[in-house]
Design a protein around this motif. Structure first.
Motif, PDB file in Angstrom:
ATOM      1  N   ARG A  23      44.942  62.688  35.107  1.00 60.70           N
ATOM      2  CA  ARG A  23      44.498  61.451  34.449  1.00 60.70           C
ATOM      3  C   ARG A  23      44.444  60.346  35.487  1.00 60.70           C
ATOM      4  O   ARG A  23      45.291  60.284  36.365  1.00 60.70           O
ATOM      5  N   ILE A  24      43.496  59.421  35.307  1.00 57.80           N
ATOM      6  CA  ILE A  24      43.485  58.219  36.149  1.00 57.80           C
ATOM      7  C   ILE A  24      42.846  57.085  35.360  1.00 57.80           C
ATOM      8  O   ILE A  24      41.851  57.293  34.632  1.00 57.80           O
ATOM      9  N   GLY A  25      43.422  55.905  35.476  1.00 53.18           N
ATOM     10  CA  GLY A  25      42.875  54.751  34.764  1.00 53.18           C
ATOM     11  C   GLY A  25      41.700  54.139  35.519  1.00 53.18           C
ATOM     12  O   GLY A  25      41.489  54.405  36.703  1.00 53.18           O
ATOM     13  N   ASP A  26      40.940  53.282  34.808  1.00 51.54           N
ATOM     14  CA  ASP A  26      39.749  52.682  35.412  1.00 51.54           C
ATOM     15  C   ASP A  26      40.089  51.788  36.600  1.00 51.54           C
ATOM     16  O   ASP A  26      39.369  51.747  37.595  1.00 51.54           O
ATOM     17  N   CYS A  27      41.219  51.056  36.472  1.00 56.24           N
ATOM     18  CA  CYS A  27      41.542  50.084  37.523  1.00 56.24           C
ATOM     19  C   CYS A  27      41.779  50.761  38.878  1.00 56.24           C
ATOM     20  O   CYS A  27      41.105  50.436  39.862  1.00 56.24           O
ATOM     21  N   PRO A  28      42.724  51.721  38.970  1.00 55.15           N
ATOM     22  CA  PRO A  28      42.902  52.351  40.288  1.00 55.15           C
ATOM     23  C   PRO A  28      41.660  53.100  40.740  1.00 55.15           C
ATOM     24  O   PRO A  28      41.341  53.128  41.939  1.00 55.15           O
ATOM     25  N   LYS A  29      40.934  53.655  39.778  1.00 56.96           N
ATOM     26  CA  LYS A  29      39.728  54.402  40.141  1.00 56.96           C
ATOM     27  C   LYS A  29      38.708  53.480  40.830  1.00 56.96           C
ATOM     28  O   LYS A  29      38.113  53.834  41.855  1.00 56.96           O
ATOM     29  N   GLU A  30      38.543  52.277  40.268  1.00 53.36           N
ATOM     30  CA  GLU A  30      37.580  51.342  40.866  1.00 53.36           C
ATOM     31  C   GLU A  30      38.039  50.880  42.245  1.00 53.36           C
ATOM     32  O   GLU A  30      37.244  50.773  43.178  1.00 53.36           O
ATOM     33  N   LYS A  31      39.347  50.639  42.374  1.00 48.97           N
ATOM     34  CA  LYS A  31      39.838  50.164  43.679  1.00 48.97           C
ATOM     35  C   LYS A  31      39.723  51.264  44.732  1.00 48.97           C
ATOM     36  O   LYS A  31      39.431  50.979  45.894  1.00 48.97           O
ATOM     37  N   MET A  46      37.445  53.505  44.707  1.00 55.21           N
ATOM     38  CA  MET A  46      35.999  53.578  44.986  1.00 55.21           C
ATOM     39  C   MET A  46      35.586  52.502  45.984  1.00 55.21           C
ATOM     40  O   MET A  46      34.803  52.748  46.898  1.00 55.21           O
ATOM     41  N   GLU A  47      36.160  51.287  45.814  1.00 54.58           N
ATOM     42  CA  GLU A  47      35.852  50.199  46.775  1.00 54.58           C
ATOM     43  C   GLU A  47      36.262  50.589  48.193  1.00 54.58           C
ATOM     44  O   GLU A  47      35.671  50.142  49.174  1.00 54.58           O
ATOM     45  N   ALA A  48      37.309  51.427  48.289  1.00 50.60           N
ATOM     46  CA  ALA A  48      37.775  51.864  49.615  1.00 50.60           C
ATOM     47  C   ALA A  48      37.044  53.120  50.078  1.00 50.60           C
ATOM     48  O   ALA A  48      37.395  53.707  51.101  1.00 50.60           O
ATOM     49  N   GLY A  49      36.058  53.539  49.310  1.00 55.27           N
ATOM     50  CA  GLY A  49      35.254  54.694  49.727  1.00 55.27           C
ATOM     51  C   GLY A  49      35.838  56.033  49.314  1.00 55.27           C
ATOM     52  O   GLY A  49      35.417  57.081  49.811  1.00 55.27           O
TER      53      GLY A  49
END
Ligand code: CLF
Ligand code: SF4
Length: 494
Positions: free
Chosen positions: A448-456, A458-461
């Motif tokens: 499982r992973i929440g949207d917030c860490p997933k987006e961050k 993603m920002e780091a590639g």
């Protein structure tokens, strides 16, 4: 690949009733009747597989299922390594900067029984510092004799710097100590003198190249003697950039010629706070990419161990999940009686799950290898055992790293992290540390992973997905690989 119904490690290890354990196993649908193992791998004879199939260090596959415990009973040491501060554990096998609970042989027996009653995965008892198990031999022997009498099926394992090894090899055989680790950091005394300021041998202290030469000769003799007697030997080497990193290629050749089974190249962990000579003089350790590059260069020599966790000298449990603090002397019964029921039932369960996992893994690897595309995918997996993608991103204390390429799917290492979630809340500071630790990773797979860490991330590639949550690791990576390289429509990384 169709795999058995999902069985989490927790459901196996937190279940107290043997009947429940077997019910879980039977629901797996695998008809294997072999006990305690999957079938022999094609690159190994069955006698060797019998020896390693439930040893979590000697078999990467076994480390998903089986646990070791260490007892710190032999604190005296006969050499000085520049990465060691004797206040702490022996850094040849264990994590530097850690003080383990030292035990007498009787206390060790008490602890092993208490752990065996509670940790069904337990398969190996190791003595791995602080100090040297062969030099402080009487305590090592007394401990193993006591434990072997009470729990005859536990595997006995020692780690040594090798200086006092040759004089104990015959006793090791008599005592059925089936696995030995020797730390070998050099085969050239001029490299050795940069690592070892002195040794104590034959009632004398030696320094410089004289010390390193004696140590080297004793290590080679000990390894040859073990190989002649059929004892499986793992070589640990500490990778010290600028000192022995290139030289370890030569070490790998020497130990291969002398019959070593496995080579475990570990990173130097160097911290001025640990008060070691290397820590204080600024000697750095390698980063994860440098370690991987050396591992890759060593492929083709002695089989490499890439799953070492540099565990504590009083570690208990699966390699990535130390439970040692649950079993300190003040927390265990005074006179526990050994009950082998849980361990027996666990092995029955694992034998069935493991055969299913093994078949799934084989098929997934073949599928990835059949895709004719250059380039590789670096995948970090959150797992808590059982070979599945079964840990939440926020709870992970480490990520296991796999490489998917034309050669198939290969375990290449792990990255330790501070978990992202604390008390149900995500912490940005921890996430920054995780992002740094995941340098070079293309995608994270987790339960499982929440949207917030997933987006961050993603920002780091770094992409992350829970699409393959609870799948076998190799099945998930194979499906991801197909998606990434366009053999099926994209679904995972949106
Ligand atoms: Fe212990 Fe070492 Fe035996 Fe394993 S540990 S004595 S071989 S039972 Fe294993 Fe820990 Fe790495 Fe050692 S993960 S530090 S290799
Ligand atoms: Fe320290 Fe182990 Fe080296 Fe002895 S062998 S000096 S205990 S790291």
């Amino acid at each position: 690949m169709m795999s058995a119904p999902i069985i989490s490690l927790e459901s196996l290890t937190n279940t107290t009733s043997a009947g429940q354990l077997l019910t879980i196993a039977n629901s797996g649908g695998c008809a294997s009747s072999s006990c305690g193992s999957s079938s022999t791998p094609t690159d190994m004879n069955s006698a060797t597989w019998e020896k390693i199939k439930d040893h979590p260090c000697f078999s990467e596959e076994a480390h998903h299922y089986f646990a070791r415990m260490h007892v710190a009973v032999a604190p005296a040491c006969n050499i000085q390594c520049n990465y060691c501060n004797r206040k702490y554990d022996c850094a040849n096998e264990s994590r530097p900067g850690v003080v383990s609970e030292k035990l007498t042989p009787d206390q060790a027996l008490r602890k092993v029984i208490a752990v065996a009653n509670e940790v069904p995965q337990l398969s190996v008892l190791g003595i791995a510092g602080p100090g040297d198990a062969c030099y402080d031999w009487n305590k090592t022997r007394a401990t193993f004799e006591r434990v072997a009498r009470e729990i005859p099926d536990i595997k006995l394992c020692i780690s040594t710097n090798g200086l006092a090894l040759p004089e104990h090899v015959d006793e090791l055989v008599e005592m059925n100590i089936s696995h030995v680790t020797i730390t070998i950091n050099m085969v050239d005394p001029e490299v050795g003198e940069q690592i070892y300021p002195w040794i104590f041998y034959g009632h004398r202290r030696y320094t410089g190249t004289d010390a390193a030469k004696i140590l080297h000769e004793r290590q080679m003799l000990g390894l040859e003697m073990l190989s002649e007697r059929g004892i499986l030997t793992k070589i640990n080497s500490v990778m010290i950039p600028g000192v022995n990193d290139q030289h370890l290629i030569e070490v790998n050749k020497w130990v291969r010629e002398r019959g070593a089974f496995l080579h475990n190249v570990m990173p130097l962990i160097s911290d001025p706070a640990h008060g070691t000579s290397f820590g204080l003089n600024g000697q750095r350790g390698p980063n994860a990419l440098e370690l991987k590059a050396l591992h890759d260069r060593l492929e083709g020599g002695v089989k490499l161990m890439r799953h070492c966790r540099q565990c504590r000298a009083d570690a208990v449990g699966l390699l990535g999940a130390d439970r040692g603090q649950e079993f300190t002397l003040d927390r265990i019964p005074l006179e526990p009686l050994y009950d082998g029921g849980k361990r027996h039932d666990y092995r029955e369960v694992v034998s069935r799950i493991r055969d299913d996992h093994s078949a799934a893994k084989k098929e997934a690897i073949a599928t990835v290898a059949s895709v004719n595309i250059r380039g590789s995918l670096q995948v970090a997996v959150a797992t808590k055992g059982g070979g599945r993608i079964n840990e939440h991103f926020g709870h992970a204390k480490e990520f296991q790293v796999y490489e998917a390429s034309q050669t198939g799917i290969k375990f290449v290492g792990h990255r330790k992290v501070e978990p992202y979630c604390h008390g149900g809340l995500g912490e940005d500071a921890a996430l920054a540390g995780i992002i740094a630790a995941l340098d070079g990773i293309d995608i994270v797979l987790c339960a499982r992973i929440g949207d917030c860490p997933k987006e961050k991330l993603m920002e780091a590639g770094i992409r992350a997905t829970d699409t393959y949550g609870y799948e076998y690791i190799e099945d998930g990576i194979s499906a991801l690989h197909a998606t990434e390289f366009g053999t099926v429509p994209s679904q995972a990384t949106a």
